[in-house]
Design an enzyme around this catalytic site. Structure first.
Site, PDB file in Angstrom:
ATOM      1  CB  SER A 135      38.921  41.718  47.080  1.00 33.64           C
ATOM      2  OG  SER A 135      40.220  41.740  47.651  1.00 33.64           O
ATOM      3  CE1 TYR A 148      40.173  37.328  44.533  1.00 31.95           C
ATOM      4  CE2 TYR A 148      41.473  38.968  45.701  1.00 31.95           C
ATOM      5  CZ  TYR A 148      40.362  38.152  45.625  1.00 31.95           C
ATOM      6  OH  TYR A 148      39.433  38.160  46.638  1.00 31.95           O
TER       7      TYR A 148
END
Length: 327
Positions: free
Chosen positions: A130, A155
């Site tokens: 990501s 995350y």
């Protein structure tokens, strides 16, 4: 299934669905894995899955990444030559409220995928990272050579951990791995927790949209068909490594063109024929004001770069949204 199938995890998810559909269209055989959890409306996942199940070369397996016996059995049964690992617990905000979900799916689950690849002759693992790993990086555009040691959400930390875990398996077991740092992927069948979906739903329902950092946000939006095309090309582009380096690569997957969030809202208003009611709010914890992908190495290695204009992508998304939800 006559040929050795490719495994796509998260096949009922947003990116996984598009990747699976493209690979099936190319004539490949796919085993799709998904837990169909309720992080967002499972009906959307079921609707995606229904389209895939119509295909004769698609087999669906419902399983949780963190279920070690189930994952071991799946890998042992199929001996996947290629694994495209897109399943994960996504979302920056949710990681603040539900941290254990990220440890289960993104750490333990990823380890189970790595072990499955290691013990069953996988020739190439492609996995989702990501743009969140860049944190509050001030240098633009973001390059894979930048240091990413300061995540600002759990995350992001789990995604950086995935990159490190993959590299260690590449080094120890010569498992070729390719990590993809996705930049704000959007398009038809998108996730309901993402900005373009949230904005569209709110505008249609005449509800206010929330603009954080008082609207002063820029995102490198990437159209999902471009992402699927990149992954399709990377399957055969297997990292070789050398005596001194592991067979591991990481690429940014973005449009190399940050868009002002207020411009995105304007495009949505035009497509919907409705004006948005805007609520200006301060920055959220774990968020960043801008993302911007350097994709030169992606272009060099696979001869393709995401380049769908935001206006075209939003037009396709709005058409899908209206058709799917009758809006």
């Amino acid at each position: 299934m006559s040929e050795q199938p490719i495994l796509v995890t998260g096949a009922a998810g947003f990116i996984g669905f598009h990747v699976t559909r493209q690979l099936l269209a190319e004539g490949r055989t796919i085993v799709g894995l998904d837990s169909l959890n309720d992080y967002y409306d499972p009906a959307l996942k079921q609707a995606r899955l229904k389209l895939l199940l119509d295909h004769p070369r698609f087999e669906f397996v419902k399983a949780n990444l963190a279920d070690r016996p189930a994952m071991s059995a799946l890998f042992a049964r199929h001996k996947f030559p290629v694994v495209i690992h897109l399943a994960a617990q996504a979302g920056v905000r949710y990681s603040i409220d539900q941290p254990h979900a990220y440890a289960d799916a993104n750490l333990e689950g990823f380890l189970n995928v790595l072990e499955g690849c290691r013990h069953n002759g996988c020739k190439h693992l492609i996995y989702a990272s990501s743009s969140s790993v860049y944190g509050a990086n001030k240098k633009k555009p973001f390059s894979v050579s930048d240091r990413v040691d300061n995540p600002i959400s759990l995350y992001a930390a789990t995604k950086k951990a995935n990159e490190l875990m993959a590299h260690s398996y590449s080094h120890l077991y010569r498992l070729p791995t390719t990590g993809l740092r996705f930049f704000t992927v959007y398009g038809p069948w998108g996730r309901p927790d993402m900005a373009i979906f949230l904005f569209t739903k709110a505008i249609v329902e005449r509800a206010p949209i929330k603009l954080f950092n008082h609207g002063n946000m820029r995102r490198d939006f990437t159209y999902v068909d471009d992402v699927a095309a990149v992954i399709g090309r990377l399957i055969g582009h297997v990292p070789a490594g050398s005596e001194d380096s592991a067979p591991a690569r990481i690429y940014n997957v973005g449009n190399h063109k940050p868009e002002d969030l207020l411009h995105v809202v304007t495009v949505l208003e035009k497509e919907l024929g409705l004006e948005a009611v805007k609520t200006m709010l301060p920055m959220q914890p774990g968020d960043v004001p801008e993302t911007f992908a350097d994709i030169d190495d992606l272009m060099r290695d696979v001869g393709f770069r995401p380049d769908t204009p935001i206006e075209d992508g939003i037009r396709h998304f709005v058409a899908w949204y209206r058709g799917h939800y009758g809006a």
